[in-house]
Design a protein around this motif. Structure first.
Motif, short mmCIF file in Angstrom:
data_model
loop_
_atom_site.label_atom_id
_atom_site.label_comp_id
_atom_site.label_asym_id
_atom_site.label_seq_id
_atom_site.Cartn_x
_atom_site.Cartn_y
_atom_site.Cartn_z
N GLY A 41 0.80 -1.20 0.00
CA GLY A 41 0.00 0.00 0.00
C GLY A 41 0.84 1.26 0.00
N ARG A 73 -5.86 -1.42 0.07
CA ARG A 73 -4.87 -0.35 -0.02
C ARG A 73 -3.88 -0.50 -1.18
NH1 ARG A 73 -3.70 -4.12 3.50
NH2 ARG A 73 -1.56 -4.87 3.79
N GLN A 74 -3.74 -1.67 -1.75
CA GLN A 74 -2.69 -1.90 -2.73
C GLN A 74 -3.23 -1.64 -4.13
OE1 GLN A 74 -0.27 -5.38 -2.03
NE2 GLN A 74 -0.23 -5.01 0.17
N GLY A 191 -6.65 2.32 3.54
CA GLY A 191 -5.96 2.56 2.29
C GLY A 191 -5.62 4.02 2.06
N SER A 194 -2.24 4.90 3.89
CA SER A 194 -1.03 4.49 3.16
C SER A 194 -0.88 5.31 1.89
CB SER A 194 -1.07 2.99 2.85
OG SER A 194 -2.21 2.65 2.10
#
Length: 260
Positions: A41, A73-74, A191, A194
């Protein structure tokens, strides 16, 4: 210095309008190689904005496979990639987003055996690793190689970021002789948290590469996103630091970039 193609001149025209940026800064970005560790993230989102800005080469390092609980988050990932090496998907996404950027994906963690070669292969490092074991390895390798490192980490709604230049600023060991308890797996994170820190991390890297603006040197930016409180804290080198205490000073000025 490397030249920009007509397509690149158009692609990056908006950022080249910034004061003190222009074609010179853009050429410095194109000439730079950045090592990004912990491509999740934080590191993945920072890599996204470095690719969008036109950094010439990104070296992405992260072991392990994508998990479903990474997906909040990624932003480089897709749902169909769960269970597969996340760093390979990160490369695929960045390649599609900006074909002018060279992306190398290394499906591995930072180890004592590979850290020096990885750090030496780049102009600078983004330390976005998920534990302080890898962070300590990166910090020591950057000091040995005299390579700058943007250090960024988060826990819950709290985060910090600083830029480390060996011989000029405190290193990670100076800042945290006793490491925070942020190494546990399964930490809480939104998310957007990050992503916020990742944008700042990418911005610090761009500042350092181009020299167009002042990065966080000997300043630790702490962030409390519960209260939206940002604070800069002056930091000092520890002359007795076991990692960087004997590092000779490196002359650095704001107008200097890491690629010149």
């Amino acid at each position: 210095m490397i030249n920009l193609t007509p397509t690149e001149l158009e692609r990056y025209s908006r950022q080249m309008m910034l004061p003190n940026f222009g074609e010179v800064a853009q050429k410095r970005l194109k000439s730079a190689t950045v090592l990004v560790t912990g491509v999740g993230g934080l590191g993945g989102t920072a890599a996204l904005y470095l690719a969008a800005a036109g950094v010439g080469k990104l070296i992405l390092v992260r072991g392990g496979d994508l998990r479903l609980d990474d997906m909040n988050r990624q932003v480089l990932m897709t749902d169909d990639w769960v269970g597969k090496p996340r760093v390979l998907k990160a490369k695929e996404t960045l390649d599609a987003m900006n074909p002018h950027v060279q992306v190398e994906a290394i499906h591995d963690y930072i180890t004592p055996e590979n850290v020096d070669a990885l750090v030496q292969s780049a102009d600078m490092t983004l330390d976005c690793a998920h534990n302080f074991t890898e962070r300590n390895l990166l910090n020591a390798a950057c000091v040995r190689s005299r390579k700058p490192m943007v250090e960024a980490a988060m826990d819950g709604m709290d985060a910090y970021i600083t830029t480390i230049i060996p011989g000029v600023t405190p290193c990670l060991s100076c800042l945290f002789p006793e490491k925070p308890d942020w190494d546990r797996r399964g930490f809480s994170v939104l998310g957007a948290v990050s992503g916020t820190l990742a944008c700042l991390t990418a911005l610090e890297a761009i500042k350092l590469i181009t020299g167009f603006s002042q990065p966080l040197l000997s300043e630790l930016l702490t962030i409390d996103l519960n209260r939206m409180e940002f604070a800069k804290r002056r930091s000092q080198r520890d002359r007795n630091c076991p990692v960087c205490g004997n590092t000779a000073p490196w002359r650095y000025s704001q107008s200097q970039s890491v690629t010149v």
